[in-house]
Design an enzyme around this catalytic site. Structure first.
Site, PDB file in Angstrom:
ATOM      1  N   TYR A  89     -22.641  49.084 126.574  1.00  0.00           N
ATOM      2  CA  TYR A  89     -22.815  47.708 126.099  1.00  0.00           C
ATOM      3  C   TYR A  89     -23.035  47.629 124.595  1.00  0.00           C
ATOM      4  O   TYR A  89     -23.849  46.837 124.119  1.00  0.00           O
ATOM      5  CB  TYR A  89     -23.975  47.030 126.855  1.00  0.00           C
ATOM      6  CG  TYR A  89     -23.608  46.787 128.285  1.00  0.00           C
ATOM      7  CD1 TYR A  89     -22.792  45.716 128.629  1.00  0.00           C
ATOM      8  CD2 TYR A  89     -24.019  47.659 129.280  1.00  0.00           C
ATOM      9  CE1 TYR A  89     -22.406  45.513 129.939  1.00  0.00           C
ATOM     10  CE2 TYR A  89     -23.636  47.466 130.597  1.00  0.00           C
ATOM     11  CZ  TYR A  89     -22.828  46.392 130.917  1.00  0.00           C
ATOM     12  OH  TYR A  89     -22.439  46.194 132.211  1.00  0.00           O
ATOM     13  N   TYR A  99     -37.499  61.905 120.298  1.00  0.00           N
ATOM     14  CA  TYR A  99     -37.277  60.621 120.966  1.00  0.00           C
ATOM     15  C   TYR A  99     -38.387  60.440 122.008  1.00  0.00           C
ATOM     16  O   TYR A  99     -38.406  61.124 123.034  1.00  0.00           O
ATOM     17  CB  TYR A  99     -35.906  60.682 121.625  1.00  0.00           C
ATOM     18  CG  TYR A  99     -35.353  59.395 122.139  1.00  0.00           C
ATOM     19  CD1 TYR A  99     -34.432  58.670 121.395  1.00  0.00           C
ATOM     20  CD2 TYR A  99     -35.709  58.903 123.389  1.00  0.00           C
ATOM     21  CE1 TYR A  99     -33.886  57.492 121.880  1.00  0.00           C
ATOM     22  CE2 TYR A  99     -35.175  57.727 123.872  1.00  0.00           C
ATOM     23  CZ  TYR A  99     -34.262  57.033 123.114  1.00  0.00           C
ATOM     24  OH  TYR A  99     -33.717  55.871 123.595  1.00  0.00           O
ATOM     25  N   SER A 126     -26.391  56.840 116.313  1.00  0.00           N
ATOM     26  CA  SER A 126     -26.156  58.254 116.576  1.00  0.00           C
ATOM     27  C   SER A 126     -25.933  58.434 118.076  1.00  0.00           C
ATOM     28  O   SER A 126     -26.695  57.899 118.884  1.00  0.00           O
ATOM     29  CB  SER A 126     -27.373  59.066 116.116  1.00  0.00           C
ATOM     30  OG  SER A 126     -27.133  60.431 116.307  1.00  0.00           O
TER      31      SER A 126
END
Ligand SMILES: Cc1cc2nc3c(=O)[nH]c(=O)nc-3n(C[C@H](O)[C@H](O)[C@H](O)COP(=O)(O)OP(=O)(O)OC[C@H]3O[C@@H](n4cnc5c(N)ncnc54)[C@H](O)[C@@H]3O)c2cc1C
Length: 569
Positions: free
Chosen positions: A215, A487, A227
């Site tokens: 999306y 992350y 990225s």
């Protein structure tokens, strides 16, 4: 080039969440997930037996402020069917997909919505819309897939002018491919799957696969310095995009697709990551690659994060391997991933589960903590069969040298298939008053363990202070010579609707502040928008911010292009 589709055919999210209406996260086939949710954040998933989708009719949607003559002028440019003022379109386009966005949109907090959404079908039409905006002093917000998670497409609540979202979704063609240079000219509004399908039909791939791939659009990726998970091999979007055409208040900026350039400070770079403030990107020339003969994801396991980082670093600095991606989950993320595994139904699946149980009990006998510390890693290899086999054998040795073991291709394939499903989890958790969000940063190999540990401390300290249970996990991905991206994912259950945002923001602020306090960046690939602005000065310095302000001021003195994003105003 004329667009082959109209506004109604352009892919769009459901107005209140991620992706299509009929796709949902399910836990009934994941037996380890409910106990994890209960243990970590005190949520009983059996509490809800029926999920009712939010209904827009339950909320009051403010009227559009679009004036009749402006609407007529927009319709003259793009055609009446490509100017949308209906509630659902205006609500959808007024929010990205950050946690704050999702919470606001589900709760019907529609303080200031965009007044119309236009879908130009060509660069010529984009330019005409921009001329109209300058003439009538309108605000334009360029829009790709609306998947941004830092407030980049959300209008300023105090904006008094008419606000028009410019959805690039009709401009979705791969225009041409230069076979010799491996350069493809592509329109900006193409979604990830559509782009890869068009390229694959001619034997090419661009290799850019962000988690939001399904999306999000090429233009949006460039405008946010995106990225993808395969950046180790294919590069970040700034490496992939070689040239651009950008409709600007004073004409069209063209950055040439030259392999390298030394023509002063790079205008090309000034536009990358500018979140619509430097103009509307209409076309990009991107580096494409021949589809690899073989692609394989192999899973490895380490006793803990530190051993895993040793392995990841060894792979990154090896002169003999160049994987497509390398990824390491820490102990808590490994625990989460194992809890997301579906109950096996086939004989093959049941055998694999038994083998896994046996392996884990063997590892425990060797002193591994398989509940909380053990860290799973995935490495992807591409190329000819021989290259892949050769690289796998080298990585196997490097992993062993760092204290890890090779699990094989089975778990790797499962990871590869599930990778785009996780975004649906955030919507699901919100039904339980749980915020599940992500924050990312960059760290060098020298301080990666310190950043990892201190961000955890900051998050749990914030949760302790606000008296709420929380759960955090982390992975390392996007490996470079000097370091990698960290992350972090965190979840917390809020206590009431009126305190929800503040409780979530307390946790998020603690994490973001830790990033900059540790000398890291505000975000590795989630842009600045409005939500990351509070930490920008600490990231790039007052002088750095001043340079950006000057750039935007000079470029768009009337502040007609997505004002307030990255820097204010
Ligand atoms: C679940 C989830 C996972 C994600 N994973 C990743 C990931 O792995 N990697 C990553 O990089 N990001 C990720 N993101 C963030 C997001 O997908 C990226 O920021 C993406 O690049 C946005 O693309 P988009 O097309 O959706 O842009 P939008 O959200 O529509 O717009 C983002 C910004 O770009 C501007 N813009 C869009 N198109 C143009 C254009 N043609 N010209 C000028 N400006 C334009 C907009 O004005 C806005 O400022 C994730 C988001 C979610 C919700």
């Amino acid at each position: 080039m004329t667009a082959s589709i109209s506004a109604g055919d352009v892919t769009r999210h459901k107005w209140w969440g991620w992706g299509m209406d009929d796709v949902r996260f399910r836990f009934d086939n994941k037996p380890a997930f409910p106990p994890l949710a209960k243990n970590k954040i005190g949520v009983d998933l059996e509490e809800i037996t029926q999920f009712d989708d939010p209904d827009l009719a339950d909320h009051e949607v403010p009227e559009t402020r679009l004036k009749k003559p402006v609407r007529t002028a927009l319709e003259d440019v793009v055609g009446a069917e490509n100017v949308r003022v209906d509630d659902e379109y205006r609500v959808l386009h007024s929010f990205g997909r950050s946690l704050t966005d999702l919470f606001q949109v589900r709760s019907g907090h529609f303080e200031r919505l965009v007044d119309a959404v236009v879908y130009p079908g060509s660069e010529h039409e984009v330019a005409a819309v921009l001329r109209l905006a300058l003439d009538k002093d309108l605000v334009l917000i360029p829009y790709g897939g609306g998947s941004c998670i830092s407030g980049s497409v959300t209008p300023d609540p105090a904006e008094k002018r008419q606000i028009i979202t410019v959805n690039l979704g009709r401009m979705r063609e791969v225009v041409s491919i230069d076979d010799t240079a491996g350069l493809a000219r592509v329109q900006a509004g193409v979604y990830g799957p559509d782009l890869e399908e068009q390229l694959a039909a001619q034997g090419w791939t661009m290799g850019h696969f962000p988690d939001s791939f399904t999306y999000s659009t090429l233009g949006g990726w460039a405008a946010t310095r995106s990225s993808g998970m395969q950046s180790d091999k294919y590069g970040d979007i700034e490496d992939i995009v070689r040239g651009m055409r950008v409709v600007h208040p004073e004409g069209t900026v063209v950055t040439k697709p030259i392999p390298g350039r030394d023509s002063g400070p790079s205008v090309h770079e000034m536009i990358l990551g500018s979140e619509g403030r430097m103009g509307i990107i209409t076309e990009l020339t991107v580096q494409v690659h021949r589809l690899p003969q073989v692609r394989q994801v192999i899973a490895y396991m380490y006793p803990d994060w530190e051993h895993g980082i040793r392995g990841m670093h060894a792979i990154a600095r090896s002169t003999d391997v160049s994987p497509t991606f390398t990824r390491l989950s820490d102990g808590p993320e490994t625990e989460f991933s194992l809890a997301m595994v579906k109950e096996p139904t086939s004989t093959k699946g049941k055998v694999a589960a038994k083998v896994q149980d046996g392996l884990f009990s063997y590892l425990r006998s060797k002193g591994w903590d398989t509940d909380e510390e053990m860290s799973i890693s995935y490495v992807c290899f591409e190329g000819s069969k021989e290259t892949v086999e050769h690289q796998k054998s080298i990585v196997k040795k490097l992993v062993k040298g760092a204290g890890g073991i090779t699990l094989g291709a089975g778990p790797g394939a499962i990871y590869d298939q599930k990778k785009f499903d996780t975004p649906y989890l955030r919507d699901f958790l919100l039904s339980y008053q749980v915020f599940g969000d992500v924050c990312d940063t960059g760290a060098t190999w020298s301080n990666i363990n310190e950043v990892h540990a201190k961000v955890y401390e900051a998050f749990y300290e914030a949760q302790r202070k606000q008296g709420l249970p929380g759960f955090m996990f982390c992975h390392m991905s996007h490996s470079y010579h000097s370091g990698a991206c960290l992350y972090f994912t965190f979840a917390l259950k809020y206590t009431s609707e009126d305190k929800a945002l503040e409780q979530y923001l307390t946790a998020k602020r603690a994490v973001q502040q830790a990033f900059v306090d540790l000398g890291s960046t505000v975000s590795h690939h989630h842009a600045v928008g409005s939500e990351h602005q509070p930490w920008l000065t600490e990231d790039i310095g007052e002088l750095g911010e001043h340079i950006i302000e000057g750039l935007f001021e000079q470029n768009d003195p009337g502040r007609n292009l997505n004002p307030g994003k990255i820097v204010t105003p």
